[in-house]
Scaffold this active site. Sequence first.
Site, short mmCIF file in Angstrom:
data_model
loop_
_atom_site.label_atom_id
_atom_site.label_comp_id
_atom_site.label_asym_id
_atom_site.label_seq_id
_atom_site.Cartn_x
_atom_site.Cartn_y
_atom_site.Cartn_z
N ARG A 176 0.81 -1.21 0.00
CA ARG A 176 0.00 0.00 0.00
C ARG A 176 0.86 1.28 0.00
NH1 ARG A 176 -2.32 -3.64 -1.38
NH2 ARG A 176 -4.23 -4.57 -0.54
N SER A 225 -10.86 0.04 3.97
CA SER A 225 -10.03 -0.57 5.03
C SER A 225 -9.25 0.50 5.78
CB SER A 225 -9.07 -1.59 4.42
OG SER A 225 -9.77 -2.67 3.85
N GLU A 295 -4.05 2.65 6.95
CA GLU A 295 -4.09 2.47 5.49
C GLU A 295 -4.81 3.66 4.87
OE1 GLU A 295 -5.97 -0.65 2.26
OE2 GLU A 295 -4.98 -1.44 4.03
#
Length: 302
Positions: A176, A225, A295
Site C-alpha cells: 500500500r 479498510s 491504510e
Amino acid sequence: MDEAIVARVPEDVARGSLTKCAPLAKLVWFKSGGPADWLFEPEDLDDLRLFLARLNPAVPVMALGLGSNLIVRDGGIPGVVIRLGKPFSGCEVEDDCTIKAGGGTPGILAASTARDAGIAGLEFMRGIPGTVGGFVRMNGGAYGREVSDVLVDCTVVMRNGDSMVLPASALRYSYRHSELPPGAVVVSARFKGEPGDPEAIGAEMDRIADAREQSQPLRTKTGGSTFKNPDGASAWKLVDEAGCRGLELGGAQVSEKHTNFMINTGDATSADIEGLGEEVRRRVRDQSGIDLEWEIQRVGRP
C-alpha cells in the site's frame, strides 16, 4: 494559506473548472471534512500541464480520486486539490493483453474493459473502491492481487508541469505504498494481464462483488479498510479481539459488520473519525502489543 500565495494561483490559464474554497465533504466517502483552498478539474492534459507549470512552486498540490480511502481533516486542504474527471476516464485495449486507463478511471471500468477483451488477471480491480490514479499511487489491491502485480507503466504530470512515463519499477512498490513524488498526478496507466475466457473472468468479478457486499459496510458512509494488515496477522481480527467492534466516538463508529472499517453514522466530524481510529490503535496496542498502521490517508489541517 498566505494570501500572496493564493493570489498567484494561475486563474487566467485554467480552462477547466477552478473553484476557490471548494467543499470536499461531498466528494469523499466519509462525507466529512473541510474545503480545499482551490479545487482544479482540468479540461485535458494540456490544461493540467500548463496550470501546474504556472502554479507558484510554494503551493502544495494533491490529487483526489473517488475519495474512498481518505480522511479530509476539518480544517480543509491547503493549496490545490486536482480532481481528474471525464477527460481522464477513458479505457482502451492495446496489444498483448494490455489495457490503458486514464487516471480518473474507476477500478470497475478497468476490470470490465479487460473482461470484455478476454484479458484475465485484472479482476481484482473490481474490488478496489477508487480510481486508477489513486490505486497506482497507493499500490491498491484486493483479493490476493495488487497493482504492482500488473502495472506496466504510468504517465504522470510532475509538480512543475512536466509529463513523463514511469515504469512500474520506478515506483518501488511496497504494501500500500509507492515512491511516486509528492504532487505528481497519475494521468494514465497501462496494465498487463493474460488471455482468459470472458465468461470466467466475469464470474470471478461477480464473486468479488458478492464477497464485498456480504462482508463490508458498503452502503454506509465509510472509507474502506482503515488499517494495514500487519505481517502474519489480520487488522480486523486484532481490532475485534481488542473489543472495538461497534466502538463509537461522536458520530463515528467501528463497523459491526467488518471491524477494519469505520463509518460515519450521520454527523461525524473528521476529528471524530480520526480520533476513533487512534483510540482503536491504542486499544490494539495495549491488548496485543501490535502497533497498527493507518491504510486510510489523512490529509489537511486539523
